[in-house]
Design a protein around this motif. Structure first.
Motif, PDB file in Angstrom:
ATOM      1  N   PRO A 253       0.925  -1.187   0.100  1.00  0.00           N
ATOM      2  CA  PRO A 253       0.081  -0.030   0.087  1.00  0.00           C
ATOM      3  C   PRO A 253       1.003   1.143  -0.066  1.00  0.00           C
ATOM      4  O   PRO A 253       1.887   1.269   0.517  1.00  0.00           O
ATOM      5  CB  PRO A 253      -0.711  -0.159   1.436  1.00  0.00           C
ATOM      6  CG  PRO A 253       0.163  -0.655   2.306  1.00  0.00           C
ATOM      7  CD  PRO A 253       1.076  -1.977   1.424  1.00  0.00           C
TER       8      PRO A 253
ATOM      9  N   ARG B 207      -4.559   2.185   1.874  1.00  0.00           N
ATOM     10  CA  ARG B 207      -5.599   1.620   2.575  1.00  0.00           C
ATOM     11  C   ARG B 207      -6.813   2.549   2.878  1.00  0.00           C
ATOM     12  O   ARG B 207      -6.401   3.502   3.078  1.00  0.00           O
ATOM     13  CB  ARG B 207      -5.055   0.834   4.083  1.00  0.00           C
ATOM     14  CG  ARG B 207      -3.829  -0.193   3.870  1.00  0.00           C
ATOM     15  CD  ARG B 207      -3.637  -0.793   4.972  1.00  0.00           C
ATOM     16  NE  ARG B 207      -2.461  -1.748   4.885  1.00  0.00           N
ATOM     17  CZ  ARG B 207      -2.457  -2.758   4.307  1.00  0.00           C
ATOM     18  NH1 ARG B 207      -3.486  -3.377   3.764  1.00  0.00           N
ATOM     19  NH2 ARG B 207      -1.143  -3.443   4.514  1.00  0.00           N
TER      20      ARG B 207
ATOM     21  N   ARG C 220      -9.986  -9.821   0.794  1.00  0.00           N
ATOM     22  CA  ARG C 220      -8.387  -9.245   0.863  1.00  0.00           C
ATOM     23  C   ARG C 220      -7.368 -10.284   1.176  1.00  0.00           C
ATOM     24  O   ARG C 220      -6.308  -9.948   0.920  1.00  0.00           O
ATOM     25  CB  ARG C 220      -8.572  -8.055   1.764  1.00  0.00           C
ATOM     26  CG  ARG C 220      -8.881  -6.888   1.166  1.00  0.00           C
ATOM     27  CD  ARG C 220      -8.246  -5.775   2.025  1.00  0.00           C
ATOM     28  NE  ARG C 220      -9.029  -5.280   3.345  1.00  0.00           N
ATOM     29  CZ  ARG C 220     -10.104  -4.833   3.540  1.00  0.00           C
ATOM     30  NH1 ARG C 220     -10.395  -3.595   2.332  1.00  0.00           N
ATOM     31  NH2 ARG C 220     -10.658  -4.492   4.416  1.00  0.00           N
TER      32      ARG C 220
ATOM     33  N   VAL D  64      -4.971  -4.283  -1.047  1.00  0.00           N
ATOM     34  CA  VAL D  64      -4.927  -2.742  -1.124  1.00  0.00           C
ATOM     35  C   VAL D  64      -6.257  -2.459  -1.552  1.00  0.00           C
ATOM     36  O   VAL D  64      -6.810  -1.361  -1.955  1.00  0.00           O
ATOM     37  CB  VAL D  64      -3.943  -2.142  -1.865  1.00  0.00           C
ATOM     38  CG1 VAL D  64      -2.440  -2.066  -1.217  1.00  0.00           C
ATOM     39  CG2 VAL D  64      -3.850  -2.495  -3.333  1.00  0.00           C
TER      40      VAL D  64
END
Length: 433
Positions: A300, A329, A353, A362
């Motif tokens: 991320p 995020r 996820r 992400v």
């Protein structure tokens, strides 16, 4: 700035009638036409303002009058080969359209200060329109058409305007034809190649996914990673293209996209400003309609590295709408980007996820994407406009209850002069404020 080389909608012959010139202005919606002689040389310019001045200065209005009799011959024209930066210097509050001519005076192109309204299907992208919201599915379908369709359906339910995918020809794109077991590659490259090979959808499956988007009222979008994939998407009839950050300096692919005449949404992650400006020059030189997306290509992306304030500078560089592609995020940065002027938002989208793949971690879940859409639409509504401040209906009601009025504190006789000590300030605010 936009250079329009397809000038048919903006020209009329000088001996043609004023009424036909007005029709042409109404059709092109730019407020201007250029009067040419029979050889294509520019004789004059007619705008809405020129017509109004002519009407108010003549005693007999005859709309069959030739345009040459009333057009403005005191106009600014520049050479068609002028540098883009030099052309832009001539724009100001008064000059918003500039004819570009060759050395013999033939009209070759028209430069507009602002880009024309950009469209993807039924969606418009621009200052006066809601942001275009892209659910980036990419390869989060993990090679399953069934999962791809589920993602599309959930994205539609969450309020996405568009579902985006990726297409690549592994055999031609990679020097080792995409061989994940190539011992000359490091483990990171081998892992990525393995994922891409396993999680690709076939061309036919991708086309079926695109059709599913359309059936749900969403626009399909795809990133071609190579010219072979671009050709496949052209055969399908894709209405716009997404350029990956990694290809912003790939001018061959950029020019190939521009030649399609389709809108290009280009991410700028991994590029410095010189590379961004070079890409913009390629797009402008090829008369492309495009939107640049500010982006940090870290997965991320750390908040300290995002630098949303760069959106202002990116807008100056592109001369048109800009947007934001986020890999951080959460979704609050994307909402903040709207307040900074972003007109396109792209966020990765997944159903889980914890699935295998680089992008899932992400990505937003369906409920998170829905919350982002709601927040963005609320912020857009709250942004309003920059018109002069006025009192709203709700404020007016509260003003009567909470504000104060001037009241007289004695019996006032007819003709008596009011003195300061006769006046007091009291609530409610139903009297003289």
């Amino acid at each position: 700035m936009r250079i329009e080389r397809n000038i048919g909608d903006y020209v009329i012959y000088a001996e043609d009638s004023v009424v036909n010139a007005l029709k042409r202005i109404g059709e092109n919606k730019s407020g201007i036409v250029f009067a040419l002689d029979q050889s294509g040389r520019l004789e004059g310019v007619m705008t809405d303002g020129d017509f109004r001045r002519w009407v108010t200065s003549t005693s007999h209005i005859d709309l069959s009058t030739p345009v040459s009799a009333m057009c403005n011959r005191q106009y600014l024209a520049l050479g068609v080969d002028e540098d883009y930066a030099d052309i832009e210097k001539h724009f100001d509050a008064r000059v918003t359209v500039i004819p570009l001519i060759d050395r013999l005076g033939h009209l070759m192109a028209v430069a507009f200060k602002s880009p024309k309204e950009l469209t993807i299907g039924r969606h418009k992208i621009g200052e006066k329109h809601p942001a275009f919201l892209i659910a980036e599915i990419g390869n989060n379908h993990n090679g399953s058409l069934e999962l791809a369709k589920q993602l599309i359906e959930k994205a539609a339910e969450a309020g996405a305007d568009c579902a985006k995918f990726q297409m690549r020809n592994m055999a031609t794109m990679y020097r080792n034809t995409g061989d994940a077991a190539d011992p000359s590659e490091d483990l990171g490259a081998q892992y990525t190649l393995d994922l891409l090979a396993r999680f690709q959808l076939s061309e036919q499956a991708l086309f079926e996914a695109f059709d599913h988007c359309k059936s749900l009222g969403m626009e399909p979008l795809c990133t071609p990673w190579d010219e072979e994939s671009l050709a496949s998407l052209e055969r399908y009839g894709m209405q716009a293209y997404k350029l990956a950050s990694a290809d912003l300096s790939n001018h061959d692919l950029l020019q190939a996209m521009a030649r399609t005449g389709k809108l290009i949404i280009a991410s700028t992650g991994m590029s410095n400003e010189a590379e961004i400006r070079a890409a913009v020059k390629v797009l402008q030189r090829n008369n492309a309609n495009f939107v640049l997306l500010h982006c940090n290509s870290t997965y991320p992306a750390p908040f300290k590295d995002i630098n949303l304030n760069y959106l202002d500078r990116l807008s100056e560089i592109s001369g048109g709408p800009v947007g934001y592609s986020g890999h951080e995020r959460g979704f609050h940065v994307a909402v903040a980007a709207i307040a900074k002027g972003a007109k396109v938002i792209e966020k990765h989208f997944t159903l889980d996820r914890d699935m295998e793949g680089n992008d899932h971690r992400v990505s937003l879940l369906p409920d998170e994407f829905r919350q982002m859409v709601q927040s963005i639409r609320e912020v857009e509504e709250a942004l309003g406009n920059d018109d002069p401040r006025r009192v709203t209906q709700g404020e007016m009601m509260n003003r009567e209850v909470l504000a104060k009025s001037l009241i007289i504190n004695c019996d006032l006789q007819k003709g008596q002069t009011i003195q300061a000590d006769m006046v007091e300030v009291r609530s409610p605010g139903k009297g003289l404020q």
